[in-house]
Motif scaffolding. Sequence first.
Motif, PDB file in Angstrom:
ATOM      1  N   ALA A  60     -33.158  43.636 -36.970  1.00  0.00           N
ATOM      2  CA  ALA A  60     -33.032  42.398 -36.203  1.00  0.00           C
ATOM      3  C   ALA A  60     -34.060  42.450 -35.079  1.00  0.00           C
ATOM      4  CB  ALA A  60     -31.625  42.262 -35.624  1.00  0.00           C
ATOM      5  N   THR A  83     -34.369  39.917 -39.464  1.00  0.00           N
ATOM      6  CA  THR A  83     -33.638  38.758 -38.946  1.00  0.00           C
ATOM      7  C   THR A  83     -34.065  38.517 -37.506  1.00  0.00           C
ATOM      8  OG1 THR A  83     -31.695  39.126 -40.344  1.00  0.00           O
ATOM      9  CG2 THR A  83     -31.372  37.824 -38.358  1.00  0.00           C
ATOM     10  N   CYS A 155     -32.385  47.369 -34.209  1.00  0.00           N
ATOM     11  CA  CYS A 155     -32.646  46.161 -33.428  1.00  0.00           C
ATOM     12  C   CYS A 155     -33.867  46.401 -32.539  1.00  0.00           C
ATOM     13  CB  CYS A 155     -31.438  45.810 -32.566  1.00  0.00           C
ATOM     14  SG  CYS A 155     -31.710  44.413 -31.443  1.00  0.00           S
TER      15      CYS A 155
END
Length: 246
Positions: A60, A83, A155
Amino acid sequence: HTIKYGLPGRVDVGGQVTAKDVIIATGSVPFVPPGIPIDGKTVFTSDHALKLEWLPNWVAIIGSGYIGLEFSDVYTALGCEVTFIEAMDKIMPGFDTEIARMAERLLIKGRPIDYHTGVIATKVTPGVPGVKPVEIELTDFKTKKVVDTLEVDACMVATGRAPYTNGLNLASIGVETDRRGFVPVSDKMEVLGKDGQVVPNVYCIGDANGKYMLAHAASAQVRHHGWRLRGKTVACGMVVCACRHS
């Protein structure tokens, strides 16, 4: 001007130098929003991403600007899914509209990339590489209500950069940074004091002055000062191209 230098945590490294002309070129560091703990392994910035020791299957990326888009290009080329988490209502909000459409067509469509827009990451819980996922709490940017929770392998925080100007003791020469930490300068990159007047023989280039936070802009500014310090009187007016590298 006298400059003192040292190494944090070390008393055996340091000293001072004296010079007629001083150029501040301390650059910038990744900006990390409050509430996001960085562990450098599963939750990391672009600095960590350049030396990451493992390849996450699903990443992400918080922020869909230049930095985030460049790394999505790298990660998808390596076989990762990406994402984007973007606070604005569309991805690449800082891009020219036509360029954003082209970038989406060439760099996002047809790749394993999806995105959540209009949301912010209000809570990020680091994981363990290959063992425990990273949990990301998504909150609606407008209503401030939690709307979803993502579980991903890693992330990356790509929410921009901030000037690295803390600790320079600029007050000793009558200078204070603006609220974001940038050093105020004239069009000739001369540092300005609190009274708005030029501080003699002190300049600031690159990300630290906030004019253009681009590497090629800093290169142009330092070339300009090379001429100035050789006695040439030249302005530093520039038309700088913003670009996304791939």
